[in-house]
Design a protein around this motif. Structure first.
Motif, mmCIF file in Angstrom:
data_model
loop_
_atom_site.group_PDB
_atom_site.id
_atom_site.type_symbol
_atom_site.label_atom_id
_atom_site.label_comp_id
_atom_site.label_asym_id
_atom_site.label_seq_id
_atom_site.Cartn_x
_atom_site.Cartn_y
_atom_site.Cartn_z
ATOM 1 N N ALA A 235 0.845 -1.203 0.000
ATOM 2 C CA ALA A 235 0.000 0.000 0.000
ATOM 3 C C ALA A 235 0.877 1.249 0.000
ATOM 4 C CB ALA A 235 -0.940 -0.006 1.198
ATOM 5 N N SER A 236 1.938 1.226 0.757
ATOM 6 C CA SER A 236 2.864 2.351 0.784
ATOM 7 C C SER A 236 3.492 2.571 -0.600
ATOM 8 C CB SER A 236 3.947 2.103 1.836
ATOM 9 O OG SER A 236 4.864 3.155 1.850
ATOM 10 N N PHE A 237 3.874 1.491 -1.250
ATOM 11 C CA PHE A 237 4.433 1.568 -2.601
ATOM 12 C C PHE A 237 3.418 2.154 -3.580
ATOM 13 C CE2 PHE A 237 5.026 -0.441 -6.792
ATOM 14 C CZ PHE A 237 6.265 0.073 -7.122
ATOM 15 N N VAL A 238 2.170 1.709 -3.496
ATOM 16 C CA VAL A 238 1.123 2.206 -4.388
ATOM 17 C C VAL A 238 0.875 3.694 -4.146
ATOM 18 C CG1 VAL A 238 -1.347 2.033 -4.958
ATOM 19 C CG2 VAL A 238 0.043 -0.049 -4.727
ATOM 20 N N ARG A 239 0.811 4.098 -2.889
ATOM 21 C CA ARG A 239 0.572 5.513 -2.575
ATOM 22 C C ARG A 239 1.739 6.407 -3.003
ATOM 23 N NH1 ARG A 239 -1.883 3.139 2.256
ATOM 24 N NH2 ARG A 239 0.141 3.244 3.264
ATOM 25 N N ASP A 240 2.925 5.829 -3.176
ATOM 26 C CA ASP A 240 4.132 6.587 -3.518
ATOM 27 C C ASP A 240 4.422 6.577 -5.027
ATOM 28 O OD1 ASP A 240 6.321 8.161 -2.658
ATOM 29 O OD2 ASP A 240 7.651 6.420 -2.776
ATOM 30 N N GLN A 241 3.440 6.251 -5.829
ATOM 31 C CA GLN A 241 3.658 6.116 -7.269
ATOM 32 C C GLN A 241 4.158 7.385 -7.953
ATOM 33 O OE1 GLN A 241 3.133 3.309 -9.743
ATOM 34 N NE2 GLN A 241 4.017 2.688 -7.797
ATOM 35 N N GLU A 242 3.681 8.536 -7.551
ATOM 36 C CA GLU A 242 4.122 9.766 -8.214
ATOM 37 C C GLU A 242 5.628 9.953 -8.056
ATOM 38 O OE1 GLU A 242 2.418 11.523 -10.387
ATOM 39 O OE2 GLU A 242 0.745 10.164 -9.981
ATOM 40 N N ARG A 243 6.119 9.739 -6.863
ATOM 41 C CA ARG A 243 7.566 9.867 -6.640
ATOM 42 C C ARG A 243 8.326 8.766 -7.372
ATOM 43 N NH1 ARG A 243 11.640 8.280 -3.385
ATOM 44 N NH2 ARG A 243 10.429 6.952 -2.021
ATOM 45 N N PHE A 244 7.827 7.543 -7.304
ATOM 46 C CA PHE A 244 8.484 6.411 -7.958
ATOM 47 C C PHE A 244 8.638 6.672 -9.453
ATOM 48 C CE2 PHE A 244 8.538 2.255 -10.020
ATOM 49 C CZ PHE A 244 9.491 1.584 -9.273
ATOM 50 N N HIS A 245 7.591 7.211 -10.078
ATOM 51 C CA HIS A 245 7.618 7.414 -11.529
ATOM 52 C C HIS A 245 8.301 8.711 -11.960
ATOM 53 C CE1 HIS A 245 5.762 3.790 -12.884
ATOM 54 N NE2 HIS A 245 4.878 3.892 -11.906
ATOM 55 N N GLN A 246 8.876 9.430 -11.024
ATOM 56 C CA GLN A 246 9.719 10.563 -11.407
ATOM 57 C C GLN A 246 10.999 10.068 -12.070
ATOM 58 O OE1 GLN A 246 10.292 12.795 -7.807
ATOM 59 N NE2 GLN A 246 8.299 13.782 -7.944
ATOM 60 N N THR A 247 11.409 8.850 -11.734
ATOM 61 C CA THR A 247 12.664 8.308 -12.270
ATOM 62 C C THR A 247 12.498 7.001 -13.036
ATOM 63 O OG1 THR A 247 13.093 7.135 -10.189
ATOM 64 C CG2 THR A 247 14.023 9.371 -10.426
ATOM 65 N N ARG A 248 11.288 6.466 -13.095
ATOM 66 C CA ARG A 248 11.080 5.175 -13.758
ATOM 67 C C ARG A 248 9.809 5.195 -14.608
ATOM 68 N NH1 ARG A 248 12.633 4.231 -8.609
ATOM 69 N NH2 ARG A 248 14.420 2.915 -8.227
ATOM 70 N N THR A 249 9.869 4.461 -15.723
ATOM 71 C CA THR A 249 8.694 4.281 -16.572
ATOM 72 C C THR A 249 7.894 3.090 -16.066
ATOM 73 O OG1 THR A 249 9.790 2.736 -18.066
ATOM 74 C CG2 THR A 249 9.995 5.111 -18.580
ATOM 75 N N LEU A 250 6.717 2.888 -16.623
ATOM 76 C CA LEU A 250 5.916 1.713 -16.273
ATOM 77 C C LEU A 250 6.674 0.432 -16.614
ATOM 78 C CD1 LEU A 250 3.381 0.159 -15.440
ATOM 79 C CD2 LEU A 250 2.468 0.601 -17.742
ATOM 80 N N GLU A 251 7.303 0.377 -17.786
ATOM 81 C CA GLU A 251 8.052 -0.822 -18.167
ATOM 82 C C GLU A 251 9.178 -1.111 -17.184
ATOM 83 O OE1 GLU A 251 7.908 -3.500 -20.349
ATOM 84 O OE2 GLU A 251 5.897 -2.666 -20.513
ATOM 85 N N GLU A 252 9.878 -0.063 -16.742
ATOM 86 C CA GLU A 252 10.940 -0.261 -15.753
ATOM 87 C C GLU A 252 10.362 -0.759 -14.439
ATOM 88 O OE1 GLU A 252 14.228 3.033 -17.212
ATOM 89 O OE2 GLU A 252 12.533 3.717 -16.010
ATOM 90 N N GLU A 253 9.215 -0.243 -14.043
ATOM 91 C CA GLU A 253 8.563 -0.723 -12.812
ATOM 92 C C GLU A 253 8.223 -2.202 -12.934
ATOM 93 O OE1 GLU A 253 4.739 0.276 -9.977
ATOM 94 O OE2 GLU A 253 4.753 1.095 -11.992
ATOM 95 N N LEU A 254 7.633 -2.586 -14.041
ATOM 96 C CA LEU A 254 7.280 -3.990 -14.242
ATOM 97 C C LEU A 254 8.525 -4.871 -14.241
ATOM 98 C CD1 LEU A 254 4.525 -3.586 -16.980
ATOM 99 C CD2 LEU A 254 4.192 -4.079 -14.543
ATOM 100 N N ASP A 255 9.572 -4.435 -14.932
ATOM 101 C CA ASP A 255 10.810 -5.223 -15.008
ATOM 102 C C ASP A 255 11.531 -5.324 -13.666
ATOM 103 O OD1 ASP A 255 10.487 -5.786 -17.690
ATOM 104 O OD2 ASP A 255 11.815 -4.171 -18.362
ATOM 105 N N GLU A 256 11.561 -4.230 -12.901
ATOM 106 C CA GLU A 256 12.311 -4.202 -11.644
ATOM 107 C C GLU A 256 11.534 -4.785 -10.463
ATOM 108 O OE1 GLU A 256 13.566 -0.193 -10.825
ATOM 109 O OE2 GLU A 256 14.434 0.037 -12.821
ATOM 110 N N VAL A 257 10.236 -4.547 -10.425
ATOM 111 C CA VAL A 257 9.466 -4.870 -9.228
ATOM 112 C C VAL A 257 8.594 -6.109 -9.400
ATOM 113 C CG1 VAL A 257 7.776 -3.980 -7.558
ATOM 114 C CG2 VAL A 257 9.431 -2.422 -8.600
ATOM 115 N N PHE A 258 7.932 -6.255 -10.535
ATOM 116 C CA PHE A 258 6.906 -7.287 -10.641
ATOM 117 C C PHE A 258 7.275 -8.492 -11.494
ATOM 118 C CE2 PHE A 258 4.739 -3.386 -9.487
ATOM 119 C CZ PHE A 258 4.142 -3.818 -8.322
ATOM 120 N N ARG A 259 8.053 -8.340 -12.514
ATOM 121 C CA ARG A 259 8.375 -9.487 -13.374
ATOM 122 C C ARG A 259 9.455 -10.412 -12.833
ATOM 123 N NH1 ARG A 259 8.047 -5.816 -18.607
ATOM 124 N NH2 ARG A 259 5.823 -6.000 -19.005
#
Length: 159
Positions: free
Chosen positions: A111-135
Motif C-alpha cells: 500500500a505504501s508503494f502504491v501511494r508513492d507512485q508519483e515519486r516512484f515514476h519521477q525516475t522510472r517508466t511503467l516498463e521499468e517498474e514492471l521489469d524491476e518490481v513485478f516481473r
C-alpha cells in the motif's frame, strides 16, 4: 463488516497501447475502484491512477473471488471511461492484467508503494517498474516450477 484478509491482491491495469487515462478522470476512477471493491465485500487497501496504468491493492479472505473481482473492476472502469466522452468511447484495457498475490502482512508495505507512485515514476517508466518490481518473480519467468502460492507476479490475460 468485512472479513479478515488471508491474502492481498495487487493488480496493475494498463490501457490498450496508444490509449491514456485522462488526468481529470483519475479521482473518479479511484473512487469507482473503491466502490467496486467494497461492493464485493472486500477491503480496498490502496488505489493509484496514472495516465498509463492503475494500481489496485485489495485485502481478500480467500483466492476464490479473484476472477470475479478482476472482471468486476475491468468492466466497471471500462464502462466509466467509455461514458466520459467520444474520445474514450472505444476504450479497452490491455489483455494482460498484472497480478501479484501477497501474504496479508505485506499489504501495508505494498500500500505504501502504491501511494508513492508519483515519486516512484519521477525516475522510472511503467516498463521499468514492471521489469524491476513485478516481473522478476513472475510465473512466466519460472517455466519449470509450480507457481508459488501467494507470491510472485504474472500477467493474467482476460478475454
Amino acid at each position: 463488516m468485512q472479513p479478515l484478509c488471508s491474502l492481498g491482491l495487487h493488480l496493475i491495469l494498463i490501457p490498450r497501447q496508444g490509449t491514456l487515462i485522462p488526468v481529470d478522470l483519475h479521482e473518479i476512477l479511484v473512487s469507482l475502484t473503491m466502490s467496486t471493491v467494497e461492493n464485493q465485500h472486500l477491503r480496498c487497501s490502496a488505489v493509484h491512477a496514472r495516465e498509463d496504468h492503475i494500481h489496485i491493492l485489495i485485502g481478500m479472505p480467500h483466492e476464490a473471488d479473484i476472477p470475479d473481482v478482476i472482471t468486476a473492476l475491468l468492466g466497471d472502469l471500462k464502462r466509466e471511461l467509455r461514458r466520459q466522452g467520444a474520445h474514450l468511447s472505444s476504450f479497452e484495457w490491455d489483455d494482460a492484467v498484472h497480478v501479484t498475490l501477497l501474504p496479508p502482512w505485506h499489504l501495508e508495505i505494498m500500500a505504501s508503494f502504491v501511494r508513492d507512485q508519483e515519486r516512484f515514476h519521477q525516475t522510472r517508466t511503467l516498463e521499468e517498474e514492471l521489469d524491476e518490481v513485478f516481473r522478476p518473480n513472475g510465473i512466466a519467468d519460472q517455466p519449470h516450477e509450480q507457481p508459488r502460492r501467494r507470491s510472485g507476479a504474472s500477467a493474467l490475460h482476460i478475454n
